[in-house]
Design an enzyme around this catalytic site. Structure first.
Site, PDB file in Angstrom:
ATOM      1  N   HIS B  36      24.605  31.376  33.228  1.00  0.00           N
ATOM      2  CA  HIS B  36      23.810  32.257  34.082  1.00  0.00           C
ATOM      3  C   HIS B  36      24.592  33.504  34.488  1.00  0.00           C
ATOM      4  O   HIS B  36      24.069  34.615  34.476  1.00  0.00           O
ATOM      5  CB  HIS B  36      23.305  31.498  35.317  1.00  0.00           C
ATOM      6  N   LYS B 103      17.410  20.523  39.895  1.00  0.00           N
ATOM      7  CA  LYS B 103      17.156  19.705  41.079  1.00  0.00           C
ATOM      8  C   LYS B 103      17.462  20.493  42.347  1.00  0.00           C
ATOM      9  O   LYS B 103      18.266  21.417  42.329  1.00  0.00           O
ATOM     10  CB  LYS B 103      17.946  18.392  41.041  1.00  0.00           C
TER      11      LYS B 103
END
Ligand code: SF4
Lengths: 294, 192
Positions: B36, B103
């Site tokens: 990322h 999550k």
């Protein structure tokens, strides 16, 4: 070596801890499943959790890929060579990492380099306690990072919550920690709490509370009552497994207390995820397993 | 249970609502902190690899080589997504992602990007490494292995009926925001 079969026994202790959840935890997870509405998201989540526990055991693989920090609690007879014991335990941890029971999970905090063996400064952790019994008792907890990150330490009084230095104040901050942990740390979790101590011993004692079986009763009636109340109220918050919403937000609450200085009043909370990995053994004079503790 | 199958078109993604349970079948890419950061800093994807209409899974899998030298995923649960919050919205925009699996949920910037560009956040059960790995059928490829190392590399995986919950949809709804509000209400009643 001090005990002939110590190495094999400790390796098996690590394997079991990583791949098999203790009975007391499994029981409460199953009871929690029954409390959720059949077919609801929370119910489905508990079903996946139960299936995961089953699969990990069958495959002898880690329940969760984060196999956590290795915390050893050793109760040993007078005269046990603790230096030699720690050497054998470190070798067992290294071997368990090679075998894939543990992930390569120990990183140098300054360079970011992974030791690849789960060994290094502060890893694994040993707590030795000498006792007046010939028995050697070894307990191991694997505590993951996600749940460790949502632990909290409060210093009372805390004005924003109107939390004073009494059990009513403790209750407020413990519930606050549950609110803050939502969606993180893979709930439903178990809280280990310590009231008192200094900053370090307080956290340490909060983790030791997690060695208690979920279905035990606190010998201090006030703390027993507080445990029960916080558990009930936390579940009323409706956070549910994974923070999806549901009846079960916590599986258990265990609270202990240490003396404090007049000037300090700490409440420390260690949060353990549903993948509650702890196991223990009693070892005989040859280091053979006599019995499993959980 | 909604079957979400490749190709993941904008139309299919827009049809999903917060609270929907889905089973995903198709190709996904793992990506976590290193990937990322790299993509956000303007790093390019390797030739021939595209994330257009694809899914990124926040996961650092445990992958081993089997007897025949093929990659095999042995544990693959989600990792905490919020660490990618500074990057995720821009990556959705720039690379055309249709879904992110992880999550713990993500923040307002990601939620806004989901709404604007047609993307959803799918929550997988944290800790369920074994169950989730059984839904990964095949490792198709791996990118950035040299640069990022195994857990941080971008693994191209073929998944089948991978279970997840839509917790942030493309219409501005977030289950995480909702549960935070209701639980905070109860909390306030309990402590005041
Ligand atoms: S919090 Fe527990 S279950 Fe969740 S990823 Fe970490 S170790 Fe696994």
């Amino acid at each position: 070596m001090l005990l002939r079969n110590l190495d094999a026994s400790l390796l098996e202790l690590v394997r079991r801890t990583s791949a098999e959840l203790p009975e007391d935890i499994k029981r409460v997870i199953n009871q929690s499943l029954q409390r959720e509405k059949k077919g609801s998201v929370a119910w489905n989540t508990f079903s996946i959790i139960e299936k995961n526990i089953q699969l990990a055991k069958e495959r002898s693989l880690p329940i969760c890929q984060d196999t956590g920090s290795c915390l050893f609690y050793v109760d040993c007879p007078v005269g046990l060579d603790q230096i030699a014991f720690a050497e054998v335990a470190r070798a067992a941890v290294k071997e368990a990492t090679l075998k894939g029971y543990l992930r390569q999970n120990s990183v140098d905090s300054l360079t970011g380099k992974n030791s690849g063996t789960n060994l290094g400064p502060g890893a694994p952790v040993f707590h030795f306690h000498q006792h007046a019994s010939p028995e050697l008792r070894v307990r191991l907890m694997l505590k993951g990072g996600g749940c460790e990150n949502v632990g909290q330490q409060y210093s009372l009084p805390m004005e924003s919550l109107k939390a004073n230095r009494d059990l009513a104040g403790c209750r407020k901050v413990i519930l606050d920690s549950v609110l803050k942990a939502q969606g993180k740390g893979c709930g439903p979790g178990v809280l280990g709490v310590c009231i008192g101590g200094d900053r370090a011993t307080s956290y340490e004692h909060s983790k030791e509370q997690l060695l208690r079986k979920l279905d035990d009763t606190n010998s201090n009636p006030d703390l027993a009552q507080l445990e029960e109340r916080v558990l009930k109220e936390a579940n009323q918050m409706g956070i549910g497994p994974m923070g999806y919403g549901g009846e079960v937000t916590l599986l258990g609450v265990k609270i202990g207390a240490l003396n404090r200085l007049p000037a300090s009043y700490f409440v420390s909370i260690s949060y353990m995820c549903w993948a509650f990995r702890r196991q223990g053994v009693n070892l005989d004079g040859n280091g053979e397993v006599q019995n499993w503790l959980y | 249970m909604i079957q979400l199958e490749a190709p993941f078109t904008e139309e299919k993604i827009r049809a999903l609502k917060q609270g929907d349970e889905v089973e995903i079948t198709g190709v996904i890419f793992t990506g976590r902190d290193a990937a990322h950061k790299y993509l956000h800093e303007g790093g390019a994807l390797p030739a021939g690899m595209s994330l257009q209409n694809k899914i990124v899974y926040h996961c650092g899998p445990v992958v081993v080589k089997d007897g025949q030298g093929n990659w095999k995923v042995v544990a693959a649960g989600p990792t905490t997504s919020i660490r990618e919050e500074p990057y995720q919205g821009d990556i959705i925009k720039q690379f055309g992602l249709r879904a992110v699996i992880g999550k713990g949920g993500m923040g307002e910037r990601t939620l806004a990007a989901c709404k604007e560009f047609g993307c959803v956040y799918l929550h997988a059960v944290g800790g369920a490494a074994q169950v989730l790995s059984t839904h990964i059928q095949k490792v198709k490829n791996v990118y950035f292995m040299e640069e990022f190392g195994s857990p941080e590399a971008m693994w191209e995986l073929e998944i089948v009926k991978f279970p997840a919950l839509v917790t942030m949809d493309s219409h501005g709804n977030s289950l995480h925001r909702e549960i935070l509000a209701t639980s905070t209400n109860v909390f306030n009643q309990l402590v005041n």
